[in-house]
Design a protein around this motif. Sequence first.
Motif, PDB file in Angstrom:
ATOM      1  N   MET A  92      78.592  64.188 -64.134  1.00  0.00           N
ATOM      2  CA  MET A  92      79.176  62.942 -63.670  1.00  0.00           C
ATOM      3  C   MET A  92      78.047  61.951 -63.376  1.00  0.00           C
ATOM      4  O   MET A  92      76.983  62.327 -62.906  1.00  0.00           O
ATOM      5  CB  MET A  92      80.020  63.197 -62.410  1.00  0.00           C
ATOM      6  N   THR A  93      78.316  60.706 -63.602  1.00  0.00           N
ATOM      7  CA  THR A  93      77.354  59.648 -63.342  1.00  0.00           C
ATOM      8  C   THR A  93      77.131  59.515 -61.838  1.00  0.00           C
ATOM      9  O   THR A  93      78.054  59.740 -61.041  1.00  0.00           O
ATOM     10  CB  THR A  93      77.896  58.308 -63.891  1.00  0.00           C
ATOM     11  N   ALA A  94      75.926  59.127 -61.456  1.00  0.00           N
ATOM     12  CA  ALA A  94      75.617  58.922 -60.036  1.00  0.00           C
ATOM     13  C   ALA A  94      76.545  57.860 -59.449  1.00  0.00           C
ATOM     14  O   ALA A  94      76.925  56.908 -60.127  1.00  0.00           O
ATOM     15  CB  ALA A  94      74.165  58.497 -59.878  1.00  0.00           C
ATOM     16  N   ILE A  95      76.884  58.050 -58.200  1.00  0.00           N
ATOM     17  CA  ILE A  95      77.776  57.107 -57.511  1.00  0.00           C
ATOM     18  C   ILE A  95      76.918  56.127 -56.734  1.00  0.00           C
ATOM     19  O   ILE A  95      76.113  56.526 -55.886  1.00  0.00           O
ATOM     20  CB  ILE A  95      78.741  57.863 -56.575  1.00  0.00           C
ATOM     21  N   ASP A  96      77.094  54.847 -57.027  1.00  0.00           N
ATOM     22  CA  ASP A  96      76.322  53.798 -56.368  1.00  0.00           C
ATOM     23  C   ASP A  96      77.290  52.733 -55.861  1.00  0.00           C
ATOM     24  O   ASP A  96      77.498  51.697 -56.501  1.00  0.00           O
ATOM     25  CB  ASP A  96      75.296  53.195 -57.337  1.00  0.00           C
ATOM     26  N   ILE A  97      77.911  53.011 -54.714  1.00  0.00           N
ATOM     27  CA  ILE A  97      78.899  52.083 -54.150  1.00  0.00           C
ATOM     28  C   ILE A  97      78.427  51.479 -52.828  1.00  0.00           C
ATOM     29  O   ILE A  97      79.221  50.928 -52.067  1.00  0.00           O
ATOM     30  CB  ILE A  97      80.282  52.762 -53.979  1.00  0.00           C
ATOM     31  N   GLY A  98      77.142  51.600 -52.559  1.00  0.00           N
ATOM     32  CA  GLY A  98      76.592  51.008 -51.346  1.00  0.00           C
ATOM     33  C   GLY A  98      76.704  51.877 -50.110  1.00  0.00           C
ATOM     34  O   GLY A  98      76.511  51.402 -49.003  1.00  0.00           O
ATOM     35  N   ILE A  99      77.039  53.129 -50.298  1.00  0.00           N
ATOM     36  CA  ILE A  99      77.133  54.084 -49.190  1.00  0.00           C
ATOM     37  C   ILE A  99      76.184  55.229 -49.517  1.00  0.00           C
ATOM     38  O   ILE A  99      76.274  55.816 -50.607  1.00  0.00           O
ATOM     39  CB  ILE A  99      78.570  54.617 -49.006  1.00  0.00           C
ATOM     40  N   GLN A 100      75.298  55.546 -48.607  1.00  0.00           N
ATOM     41  CA  GLN A 100      74.336  56.619 -48.821  1.00  0.00           C
ATOM     42  C   GLN A 100      75.064  57.945 -49.078  1.00  0.00           C
ATOM     43  O   GLN A 100      76.136  58.195 -48.533  1.00  0.00           O
ATOM     44  CB  GLN A 100      73.419  56.762 -47.596  1.00  0.00           C
ATOM     45  N   GLU A 101      74.448  58.802 -49.895  1.00  0.00           N
ATOM     46  CA  GLU A 101      75.082  60.067 -50.269  1.00  0.00           C
ATOM     47  C   GLU A 101      75.452  60.910 -49.051  1.00  0.00           C
ATOM     48  O   GLU A 101      76.564  61.442 -48.980  1.00  0.00           O
ATOM     49  CB  GLU A 101      74.183  60.877 -51.198  1.00  0.00           C
ATOM     50  N   ASN A 102      74.541  61.026 -48.076  1.00  0.00           N
ATOM     51  CA  ASN A 102      74.852  61.850 -46.899  1.00  0.00           C
ATOM     52  C   ASN A 102      76.050  61.280 -46.138  1.00  0.00           C
ATOM     53  O   ASN A 102      76.877  62.030 -45.613  1.00  0.00           O
ATOM     54  CB  ASN A 102      73.632  62.029 -46.000  1.00  0.00           C
ATOM     55  N   SER A 103      76.174  59.955 -46.098  1.00  0.00           N
ATOM     56  CA  SER A 103      77.326  59.331 -45.439  1.00  0.00           C
ATOM     57  C   SER A 103      78.604  59.576 -46.228  1.00  0.00           C
ATOM     58  O   SER A 103      79.659  59.867 -45.650  1.00  0.00           O
ATOM     59  CB  SER A 103      77.105  57.825 -45.268  1.00  0.00           C
ATOM     60  N   ARG A 104      78.526  59.450 -47.558  1.00  0.00           N
ATOM     61  CA  ARG A 104      79.699  59.721 -48.395  1.00  0.00           C
ATOM     62  C   ARG A 104      80.205  61.138 -48.178  1.00  0.00           C
ATOM     63  O   ARG A 104      81.411  61.363 -48.041  1.00  0.00           O
ATOM     64  CB  ARG A 104      79.375  59.528 -49.886  1.00  0.00           C
ATOM     65  N   LEU A 105      79.279  62.084 -48.131  1.00  0.00           N
ATOM     66  CA  LEU A 105      79.664  63.483 -47.949  1.00  0.00           C
ATOM     67  C   LEU A 105      80.264  63.724 -46.567  1.00  0.00           C
ATOM     68  O   LEU A 105      81.243  64.467 -46.426  1.00  0.00           O
ATOM     69  CB  LEU A 105      78.460  64.398 -48.187  1.00  0.00           C
ATOM     70  N   GLU A 106      79.701  63.087 -45.540  1.00  0.00           N
ATOM     71  CA  GLU A 106      80.240  63.231 -44.185  1.00  0.00           C
ATOM     72  C   GLU A 106      81.632  62.611 -44.076  1.00  0.00           C
ATOM     73  O   GLU A 106      82.536  63.188 -43.461  1.00  0.00           O
ATOM     74  CB  GLU A 106      79.283  62.572 -43.180  1.00  0.00           C
ATOM     75  N   ILE A 107      81.813  61.453 -44.684  1.00  0.00           N
ATOM     76  CA  ILE A 107      83.129  60.799 -44.680  1.00  0.00           C
ATOM     77  C   ILE A 107      84.142  61.663 -45.429  1.00  0.00           C
ATOM     78  O   ILE A 107      85.263  61.885 -44.943  1.00  0.00           O
ATOM     79  CB  ILE A 107      83.043  59.388 -45.306  1.00  0.00           C
ATOM     80  N   ALA A 108      83.746  62.156 -46.597  1.00  0.00           N
ATOM     81  CA  ALA A 108      84.649  62.992 -47.395  1.00  0.00           C
ATOM     82  C   ALA A 108      85.044  64.258 -46.634  1.00  0.00           C
ATOM     83  O   ALA A 108      86.200  64.690 -46.696  1.00  0.00           O
ATOM     84  CB  ALA A 108      84.005  63.350 -48.732  1.00  0.00           C
ATOM     85  N   GLU A 109      84.105  64.823 -45.899  1.00  0.00           N
ATOM     86  CA  GLU A 109      84.419  66.019 -45.107  1.00  0.00           C
ATOM     87  C   GLU A 109      85.477  65.701 -44.050  1.00  0.00           C
ATOM     88  O   GLU A 109      86.415  66.457 -43.845  1.00  0.00           O
ATOM     89  CB  GLU A 109      83.153  66.585 -44.463  1.00  0.00           C
ATOM     90  N   GLY A 110      85.319  64.572 -43.380  1.00  0.00           N
ATOM     91  CA  GLY A 110      86.325  64.149 -42.407  1.00  0.00           C
ATOM     92  C   GLY A 110      87.666  63.896 -43.066  1.00  0.00           C
ATOM     93  O   GLY A 110      88.722  64.257 -42.529  1.00  0.00           O
ATOM     94  N   LEU A 111      87.643  63.279 -44.244  1.00  0.00           N
ATOM     95  CA  LEU A 111      88.888  63.017 -44.972  1.00  0.00           C
ATOM     96  C   LEU A 111      89.567  64.306 -45.416  1.00  0.00           C
ATOM     97  O   LEU A 111      90.798  64.366 -45.492  1.00  0.00           O
ATOM     98  CB  LEU A 111      88.616  62.117 -46.174  1.00  0.00           C
ATOM     99  N   LYS A 112      88.790  65.348 -45.684  1.00  0.00           N
ATOM    100  CA  LYS A 112      89.384  66.644 -46.027  1.00  0.00           C
ATOM    101  C   LYS A 112      90.236  67.157 -44.860  1.00  0.00           C
ATOM    102  O   LYS A 112      91.322  67.710 -45.066  1.00  0.00           O
ATOM    103  CB  LYS A 112      88.304  67.675 -46.364  1.00  0.00           C
ATOM    104  N   HIS A 113      89.744  66.972 -43.654  1.00  0.00           N
ATOM    105  CA  HIS A 113      90.511  67.387 -42.476  1.00  0.00           C
ATOM    106  C   HIS A 113      91.771  66.527 -42.333  1.00  0.00           C
ATOM    107  O   HIS A 113      92.841  67.047 -42.011  1.00  0.00           O
ATOM    108  CB  HIS A 113      89.642  67.302 -41.215  1.00  0.00           C
ATOM    109  N   LEU A 114      91.625  65.232 -42.579  1.00  0.00           N
ATOM    110  CA  LEU A 114      92.793  64.347 -42.521  1.00  0.00           C
ATOM    111  C   LEU A 114      93.809  64.734 -43.587  1.00  0.00           C
ATOM    112  O   LEU A 114      95.023  64.745 -43.330  1.00  0.00           O
ATOM    113  CB  LEU A 114      92.353  62.886 -42.686  1.00  0.00           C
ATOM    114  N   LEU A 115      93.333  65.072 -44.773  1.00  0.00           N
ATOM    115  CA  LEU A 115      94.218  65.512 -45.852  1.00  0.00           C
ATOM    116  C   LEU A 115      94.945  66.800 -45.453  1.00  0.00           C
ATOM    117  O   LEU A 115      96.164  66.913 -45.626  1.00  0.00           O
ATOM    118  CB  LEU A 115      93.416  65.717 -47.136  1.00  0.00           C
ATOM    119  N   ALA A 116      94.212  67.751 -44.917  1.00  0.00           N
ATOM    120  CA  ALA A 116      94.817  69.026 -44.524  1.00  0.00           C
ATOM    121  C   ALA A 116      95.844  68.825 -43.409  1.00  0.00           C
ATOM    122  O   ALA A 116      96.939  69.400 -43.455  1.00  0.00           O
ATOM    123  CB  ALA A 116      93.738  70.004 -44.075  1.00  0.00           C
TER     124      ALA A 116
END
Length: 157
Positions: A1-25
Amino acid sequence: MTAIDIGIQENSRLEIAEGLKHLLADSYTLYLQTHFFHWNVTGPQFRELHLMFEEQYTELAVAVDDVAERIRALGVFAPGSYSAFAKLSAVQAVDEVPVAEEMIKTLTRGHEQLIKTARNVLKVAQKADDESTASLVSDRMRLHEKTAWMLRASESS
């Protein structure tokens, strides 16, 4: 997959996604619980609760998709199994059919938990200047706050 460059640092994206996983569950667990109660509610408030629960699980079905798609937009795979949701969710699953009044209280607690989970994700998203996640999560919080209020108003005291 192509690198994601949306103005959010990778570590922040991963932390946000982890929180969203809990919200999804939490959202999926509450969706299942609400649908379960919709099918099995009985008593003098049957029609009112049956219809209200249907409105709620229909809205939650859309929410589950929105949250999962945001996780994917952040470059992370969304969980999608019962076992994954069971590990991630803070909403307590119910196996037995409670009486209608207990259904209302259980769903109220579920929506209140979703508000708390969303509030945690919101803090992380705001810190990372992730307005897309912040907007989604803020909208979820507002809806769950309203739904919890409506459920509390339906209790017979």
